[in-house]
Design a protein around this motif. Structure first.
Motif, PDB file in Angstrom:
ATOM      1  N   SER A  90      -8.427  12.446   6.278  1.00 24.55           N
ATOM      2  CA  SER A  90      -7.169  11.738   6.075  1.00 24.55           C
ATOM      3  C   SER A  90      -5.988  12.687   5.897  1.00 24.55           C
ATOM      4  O   SER A  90      -4.841  12.244   5.832  1.00 24.55           O
ATOM      5  CB  SER A  90      -7.268  10.804   4.867  1.00 24.55           C
ATOM      6  OG  SER A  90      -7.632  11.522   3.702  1.00 24.55           O
ATOM      7  N   TRP A 129      -4.762   0.804   3.069  1.00 27.15           N
ATOM      8  CA  TRP A 129      -5.440   1.113   4.326  1.00 27.15           C
ATOM      9  C   TRP A 129      -5.942  -0.182   4.939  1.00 27.15           C
ATOM     10  O   TRP A 129      -6.583  -0.992   4.266  1.00 27.15           O
ATOM     11  CB  TRP A 129      -6.609   2.062   4.097  1.00 27.15           C
ATOM     12  CG  TRP A 129      -6.195   3.477   3.823  1.00 27.15           C
ATOM     13  CD1 TRP A 129      -4.958   3.912   3.450  1.00 27.15           C
ATOM     14  CD2 TRP A 129      -7.022   4.639   3.883  1.00 27.15           C
ATOM     15  NE1 TRP A 129      -4.967   5.263   3.271  1.00 27.15           N
ATOM     16  CE2 TRP A 129      -6.213   5.743   3.533  1.00 27.15           C
ATOM     17  CE3 TRP A 129      -8.363   4.841   4.186  1.00 27.15           C
ATOM     18  CZ2 TRP A 129      -6.708   7.038   3.495  1.00 27.15           C
ATOM     19  CZ3 TRP A 129      -8.856   6.133   4.149  1.00 27.15           C
ATOM     20  CH2 TRP A 129      -8.036   7.221   3.814  1.00 27.15           C
ATOM     21  N   VAL A 136     -12.320   2.278   9.471  1.00 30.95           N
ATOM     22  CA  VAL A 136     -11.648   3.479   8.975  1.00 30.95           C
ATOM     23  C   VAL A 136     -12.494   4.711   9.264  1.00 30.95           C
ATOM     24  O   VAL A 136     -11.991   5.747   9.729  1.00 30.95           O
ATOM     25  CB  VAL A 136     -11.374   3.351   7.465  1.00 30.95           C
ATOM     26  CG1 VAL A 136     -10.826   4.664   6.902  1.00 30.95           C
ATOM     27  CG2 VAL A 136     -10.397   2.211   7.200  1.00 30.95           C
TER      28      VAL A 136
END
Length: 229
Positions: A90, A129, A136
Protein backbone atom coordinates in the motif's frame (compact mmCIF):
# COMPACT_ATOMS: atom_id res chain seq x y z
CA UNK A 1 15.95 -32.55 0.60
CA UNK A 2 13.67 -29.75 -0.62
CA UNK A 3 13.92 -26.27 0.84
CA UNK A 4 12.01 -25.53 4.07
CA UNK A 5 8.47 -24.34 3.49
CA UNK A 6 7.77 -23.40 7.13
CA UNK A 7 8.87 -20.06 8.58
CA UNK A 8 8.74 -20.06 12.38
CA UNK A 9 7.70 -16.68 13.79
CA UNK A 10 9.91 -15.75 16.74
CA UNK A 11 7.36 -13.48 18.41
CA UNK A 12 9.27 -12.92 21.64
CA UNK A 13 9.93 -9.74 23.66
CA UNK A 14 13.65 -10.49 24.07
CA UNK A 15 16.47 -12.48 22.51
CA UNK A 16 17.02 -15.28 25.03
CA UNK A 17 13.79 -17.30 24.50
CA UNK A 18 14.23 -16.93 20.74
CA UNK A 19 17.73 -18.39 20.98
CA UNK A 20 16.51 -21.18 23.27
CA UNK A 21 13.82 -22.14 20.77
CA UNK A 22 16.25 -21.97 17.84
CA UNK A 23 18.53 -24.45 19.59
CA UNK A 24 15.66 -26.96 19.65
CA UNK A 25 14.83 -26.57 15.94
CA UNK A 26 16.71 -27.62 12.79
CA UNK A 27 17.61 -25.29 9.88
CA UNK A 28 16.80 -27.94 7.28
CA UNK A 29 13.20 -28.03 8.55
CA UNK A 30 12.39 -24.33 8.84
CA UNK A 31 13.39 -20.73 8.43
CA UNK A 32 12.93 -18.10 11.14
CA UNK A 33 11.02 -14.82 11.14
CA UNK A 34 12.03 -11.83 13.24
CA UNK A 35 9.43 -9.10 13.58
CA UNK A 36 9.30 -5.57 14.94
CA UNK A 37 9.23 -6.31 18.67
CA UNK A 38 12.14 -8.73 18.73
CA UNK A 39 14.27 -6.78 16.26
CA UNK A 40 13.74 -3.56 18.21
CA UNK A 41 15.05 -5.10 21.42
CA UNK A 42 17.67 -7.50 20.03
CA UNK A 43 18.76 -5.94 16.73
CA UNK A 44 21.24 -7.25 14.14
CA UNK A 45 23.19 -9.15 16.81
CA UNK A 46 20.38 -11.69 17.12
CA UNK A 47 20.17 -12.11 13.35
CA UNK A 48 23.90 -12.81 13.26
CA UNK A 49 23.63 -15.48 15.98
CA UNK A 50 20.73 -17.23 14.26
CA UNK A 51 22.45 -17.16 10.89
CA UNK A 52 25.59 -18.63 12.47
CA UNK A 53 23.36 -21.49 13.65
CA UNK A 54 22.44 -22.13 10.01
CA UNK A 55 19.00 -20.51 9.78
CA UNK A 56 17.71 -18.34 6.94
CA UNK A 57 16.06 -15.21 8.32
CA UNK A 58 12.91 -13.44 7.17
CA UNK A 59 13.19 -9.90 8.57
CA UNK A 60 9.53 -8.94 8.91
CA UNK A 61 9.62 -5.16 9.46
CA UNK A 62 7.01 -4.20 6.83
CA UNK A 63 8.70 -1.00 5.69
CA UNK A 64 6.24 1.74 4.68
CA UNK A 65 7.57 5.26 4.15
CA UNK A 66 8.67 7.62 1.39
CA UNK A 67 10.52 5.80 -1.42
CA UNK A 68 14.02 6.99 -0.50
CA UNK A 69 13.65 5.94 3.14
CA UNK A 70 12.25 2.52 2.27
CA UNK A 71 14.98 1.91 -0.30
CA UNK A 72 17.66 2.73 2.26
CA UNK A 73 16.03 0.50 4.87
CA UNK A 74 15.82 -2.43 2.44
CA UNK A 75 19.45 -2.01 1.49
CA UNK A 76 20.45 -1.95 5.16
CA UNK A 77 18.42 -5.10 5.84
CA UNK A 78 20.00 -6.92 2.90
CA UNK A 79 23.47 -5.98 4.17
CA UNK A 80 22.74 -8.12 7.24
CA UNK A 81 22.51 -11.15 4.96
CA UNK A 82 18.85 -11.92 5.59
CA UNK A 83 17.01 -14.28 3.25
CA UNK A 84 13.87 -12.16 2.91
CA UNK A 85 12.61 -8.67 3.73
CA UNK A 86 9.20 -7.07 3.24
CA UNK A 87 7.44 -3.78 2.60
CA UNK A 88 3.78 -2.68 2.53
CA UNK A 89 2.33 -2.84 -0.98
CA UNK A 90 0.00 0.00 0.00
CA UNK A 91 3.06 2.28 -0.04
CA UNK A 92 2.46 2.55 -3.78
CA UNK A 93 4.30 2.04 -7.04
CA UNK A 94 7.13 4.53 -6.50
CA UNK A 95 7.97 3.08 -3.11
CA UNK A 96 7.91 -0.50 -4.41
CA UNK A 97 10.11 0.37 -7.38
CA UNK A 98 12.61 2.13 -5.12
CA UNK A 99 12.79 -0.92 -2.85
CA UNK A 100 13.27 -3.23 -5.83
CA UNK A 101 16.06 -1.05 -7.23
CA UNK A 102 17.81 -0.98 -3.85
CA UNK A 103 18.01 -4.80 -3.88
CA UNK A 104 18.75 -5.17 -7.60
CA UNK A 105 22.10 -6.88 -6.99
CA UNK A 106 21.20 -8.59 -3.71
CA UNK A 107 20.10 -12.22 -3.26
CA UNK A 108 17.68 -11.09 -0.52
CA UNK A 109 14.08 -11.76 -1.49
CA UNK A 110 11.75 -8.75 -1.51
CA UNK A 111 8.05 -9.31 -0.88
CA UNK A 112 5.11 -7.03 -0.12
CA UNK A 113 2.36 -7.22 2.48
CA UNK A 114 -1.03 -7.04 0.79
CA UNK A 115 -3.57 -7.01 3.62
CA UNK A 116 -2.91 -7.94 7.23
CA UNK A 117 -4.62 -11.21 8.14
CA UNK A 118 -6.10 -9.55 11.22
CA UNK A 119 -8.23 -7.28 8.99
CA UNK A 120 -11.70 -8.03 7.66
CA UNK A 121 -14.28 -6.22 5.52
CA UNK A 122 -15.43 -3.97 8.37
CA UNK A 123 -11.86 -2.86 8.99
CA UNK A 124 -11.43 -1.97 5.32
CA UNK A 125 -14.59 0.13 5.30
CA UNK A 126 -13.51 1.97 8.42
CA UNK A 127 -10.26 3.16 6.83
CA UNK A 128 -11.94 4.01 3.52
CA UNK A 129 -10.76 1.10 1.37
CA UNK A 130 -13.35 -0.12 -1.11
CA UNK A 131 -14.09 -3.75 -1.95
CA UNK A 132 -13.85 -7.14 -0.33
CA UNK A 133 -10.55 -8.24 1.26
CA UNK A 134 -9.86 -10.57 -1.67
CA UNK A 135 -10.27 -7.70 -4.17
CA UNK A 136 -7.81 -5.54 -2.24
CA UNK A 137 -5.30 -8.39 -2.01
CA UNK A 138 -5.45 -9.04 -5.75
CA UNK A 139 -4.97 -5.37 -6.67
CA UNK A 140 -1.97 -5.02 -4.38
CA UNK A 141 -0.45 -8.35 -5.46
CA UNK A 142 -0.65 -7.34 -9.12
CA UNK A 143 1.01 -4.03 -8.27
CA UNK A 144 3.83 -5.83 -6.45
CA UNK A 145 4.35 -8.18 -9.39
CA UNK A 146 4.38 -5.29 -11.86
CA UNK A 147 7.08 -3.61 -9.76
CA UNK A 148 9.29 -6.70 -9.94
CA UNK A 149 8.95 -7.96 -6.38
CA UNK A 150 9.49 -11.64 -5.61
CA UNK A 151 6.13 -12.20 -3.99
CA UNK A 152 3.58 -11.09 -1.44
CA UNK A 153 2.30 -11.85 2.01
CA UNK A 154 -1.34 -12.91 1.84
CA UNK A 155 -3.90 -15.06 3.60
CA UNK A 156 -3.93 -18.71 2.59
CA UNK A 157 -7.58 -18.21 1.68
CA UNK A 158 -6.48 -15.90 -1.15
CA UNK A 159 -3.67 -18.02 -2.58
CA UNK A 160 -5.73 -20.07 -5.04
CA UNK A 161 -7.09 -16.94 -6.70
CA UNK A 162 -3.66 -15.32 -6.77
CA UNK A 163 -2.08 -18.41 -8.31
CA UNK A 164 -4.64 -18.33 -11.10
CA UNK A 165 -4.19 -14.59 -11.55
CA UNK A 166 -0.39 -14.34 -11.33
CA UNK A 167 1.01 -17.82 -12.00
CA UNK A 168 3.61 -19.91 -10.23
CA UNK A 169 6.79 -17.83 -10.56
CA UNK A 170 5.79 -15.64 -7.61
CA UNK A 171 6.15 -16.34 -3.89
CA UNK A 172 3.03 -16.42 -1.74
CA UNK A 173 3.94 -16.19 1.95
CA UNK A 174 1.00 -17.03 4.19
CA UNK A 175 0.60 -16.18 7.88
CA UNK A 176 -2.54 -17.14 9.76
CA UNK A 177 -1.63 -20.83 9.59
CA UNK A 178 -3.23 -22.92 12.31
CA UNK A 179 -3.13 -26.73 12.62
CA UNK A 180 -6.49 -28.44 13.02
CA UNK A 181 -8.12 -27.68 16.41
CA UNK A 182 -5.74 -24.78 17.18
CA UNK A 183 -6.87 -21.45 18.62
CA UNK A 184 -7.49 -18.56 16.22
CA UNK A 185 -5.81 -15.99 18.51
CA UNK A 186 -5.89 -12.61 16.67
CA UNK A 187 -6.09 -14.04 13.15
CA UNK A 188 -9.27 -13.74 11.07
CA UNK A 189 -8.47 -15.29 7.68
CA UNK A 190 -6.73 -18.60 8.40
CA UNK A 191 -6.07 -22.10 7.00
CA UNK A 192 -4.43 -25.35 8.05
CA UNK A 193 -0.92 -26.09 6.71
CA UNK A 194 -2.23 -28.71 4.29
CA UNK A 195 -4.96 -26.40 3.00
CA UNK A 196 -2.47 -23.58 2.49
CA UNK A 197 -0.08 -25.70 0.43
CA UNK A 198 -2.92 -27.20 -1.62
CA UNK A 199 -4.16 -23.71 -2.40
CA UNK A 200 -0.77 -22.59 -3.69
CA UNK A 201 1.20 -21.15 -0.78
CA UNK A 202 4.99 -21.06 -1.20
CA UNK A 203 5.89 -20.58 2.46
CA UNK A 204 3.88 -20.88 5.68
CA UNK A 205 4.45 -18.54 8.63
CA UNK A 206 3.64 -20.41 11.84
CA UNK A 207 4.20 -18.96 15.28
CA UNK A 208 2.38 -19.96 18.45
CA UNK A 209 1.46 -23.53 17.38
CA UNK A 210 5.24 -24.20 17.32
CA UNK A 211 6.70 -21.71 19.80
CA UNK A 212 4.17 -22.58 22.53
CA UNK A 213 4.23 -26.33 21.90
CA UNK A 214 5.44 -28.69 24.60
CA UNK A 215 7.87 -30.16 22.05
CA UNK A 216 8.51 -27.56 19.31
CA UNK A 217 10.73 -29.84 17.21
CA UNK A 218 8.22 -32.69 17.23
CA UNK A 219 5.48 -30.23 16.25
CA UNK A 220 7.65 -28.86 13.45
CA UNK A 221 8.31 -32.36 12.15
CA UNK A 222 4.59 -33.19 12.23
CA UNK A 223 3.76 -30.00 10.33
CA UNK A 224 6.34 -30.81 7.67
CA UNK A 225 4.86 -34.29 7.34
CA UNK A 226 1.38 -32.78 6.93
CA UNK A 227 2.69 -30.54 4.15
CA UNK A 228 4.48 -33.41 2.43
CA UNK A 229 1.37 -35.57 2.48
Amino acid sequence: MSEPRIIVALDYPRAEPALVLARTLRPELCRLKIGKELFTIAGPQLIEKLMQAGFDIFLDLKFHDIPHTVAAACKAAASLGVWMVNVHASGGRNMLLAAREALATSPTKLIAVTLLTSMNRDDLQEIGWQGEPNDVVQRLALLARDCGLDGVVCSALETAGLRQLIGHDFDLVTPGIRPVNSRLDDQQRIATPRQAIQQGASYLVIGRPITQATDPLATLIQLNQAIAS
